[in-house]
Write an enzyme that holds these catalytic residues in place. Sequence first.
Site, PDB file in Angstrom:
ATOM      1  N   GLY A 182      25.405  50.411   9.128  1.00  0.00           N
ATOM      2  CA  GLY A 182      24.381  51.233   8.965  1.00  0.00           C
ATOM      3  C   GLY A 182      24.343  52.680   9.216  1.00  0.00           C
ATOM      4  CG  ASN A 217      24.596  55.507   3.624  1.00  0.00           C
ATOM      5  OD1 ASN A 217      24.467  56.553   3.115  1.00  0.00           O
ATOM      6  ND2 ASN A 217      25.533  54.730   3.599  1.00  0.00           N
ATOM      7  CE  LYS A 263      18.428  36.218  -4.281  1.00  0.00           C
ATOM      8  NZ  LYS A 263      19.175  37.434  -3.681  1.00  0.00           N
ATOM      9  CG  MET A 275      26.777  44.494   1.534  1.00  0.00           C
ATOM     10  SD  MET A 275      26.818  45.784   0.187  1.00  0.00           S
ATOM     11  CE  MET A 275      28.475  45.186  -0.442  1.00  0.00           C
ATOM     12  NE  ARG A 276      21.524  38.442   1.681  1.00  0.00           N
ATOM     13  CZ  ARG A 276      22.165  37.316   1.492  1.00  0.00           C
ATOM     14  NH1 ARG A 276      22.036  36.242   0.816  1.00  0.00           N
ATOM     15  NH2 ARG A 276      23.195  37.291   2.816  1.00  0.00           N
ATOM     16  CB  ILE A 313      16.388  42.997  -5.130  1.00  0.00           C
ATOM     17  CG1 ILE A 313      16.857  43.874  -3.930  1.00  0.00           C
ATOM     18  CG2 ILE A 313      14.689  42.939  -4.916  1.00  0.00           C
ATOM     19  CD1 ILE A 313      16.600  43.466  -2.413  1.00  0.00           C
ATOM     20  CG  ASN A 334      21.603  50.016  -4.301  1.00  0.00           C
ATOM     21  OD1 ASN A 334      21.758  49.689  -2.823  1.00  0.00           O
ATOM     22  ND2 ASN A 334      22.600  49.770  -5.156  1.00  0.00           N
ATOM     23  CG  HIS A 379      26.938  51.682  -6.689  1.00  0.00           C
ATOM     24  ND1 HIS A 379      27.371  50.650  -6.100  1.00  0.00           N
ATOM     25  CD2 HIS A 379      28.109  52.293  -7.471  1.00  0.00           C
ATOM     26  CE1 HIS A 379      28.384  50.386  -6.844  1.00  0.00           C
ATOM     27  NE2 HIS A 379      28.838  51.062  -7.605  1.00  0.00           N
TER      28      HIS A 379
END
Length: 206
Positions: free
Chosen positions: A19, A21, A72, A97-98, A100, A114, A116
């Site tokens: 975390g 960021n 999900k 890390m999943r 959407i 997001n 990257h």
Amino acid sequence: MSTDKEGKLKAAVFASGSGTNLEALLEKQKEGLLNADIVCVVADKENAYARERADNHGIAQRFYNPKAYPSKKEYEQDILKWLKEMDVDLIVLAGYMRFIGEVLLEAYPQAIVNIHPAFLPEFPGAHGIADAWNSDQDQSGVTIHYVDEGVDTGPVIVQERVAIDRSHSFEDFEKSIHAKEYGLFYRGINHAVRDLKKKQENKMEE
Ligand code: GRF
């Protein structure tokens, strides 16, 4: 669209790990440089340090265990319930890390952002920093983009280059990518907030 007393949109930050960021965004928020209010943090890992960071800043946080749901869809529906309760306008993925799924994509069209750690479309996927380092390129970068159903494929909001200097260590390169992330993320979010507000105004005029 929900706005707080300063007219700011409300954002939820999703994270899986340390975390840093999230921390950088919370600092920008304190400095008055982020044009959104981070109102909650969603983690998909019980021991994500991002949760502690949220606690330290007095931000509501919850751990949602993906393994506790049959699919999900149910997992995201449960998260969505909380996001609605918290009046969230914008989802910010900060090391989440999943993928959407359709529940959140449909609930937040063009409102999921997001970060990257590469210059998309170069080096998509979970190992953007290492993949760039192990390539023959002499530059990589950081991208802030909207999320769609693909892997790191949504429209780019903002992106900047970072040099790859192999006379220094991989760790130094990693640090330079993260430093770029901390300076770029809030600007990308501010851009997304402007877009969202415009969209909302156009809707009201129709
Ligand atoms: C960042 O490099 C981000 O770009 C990537 O995962 C990392 C998360 O780091 N998707 P942190 O949890 O914000 O420290």
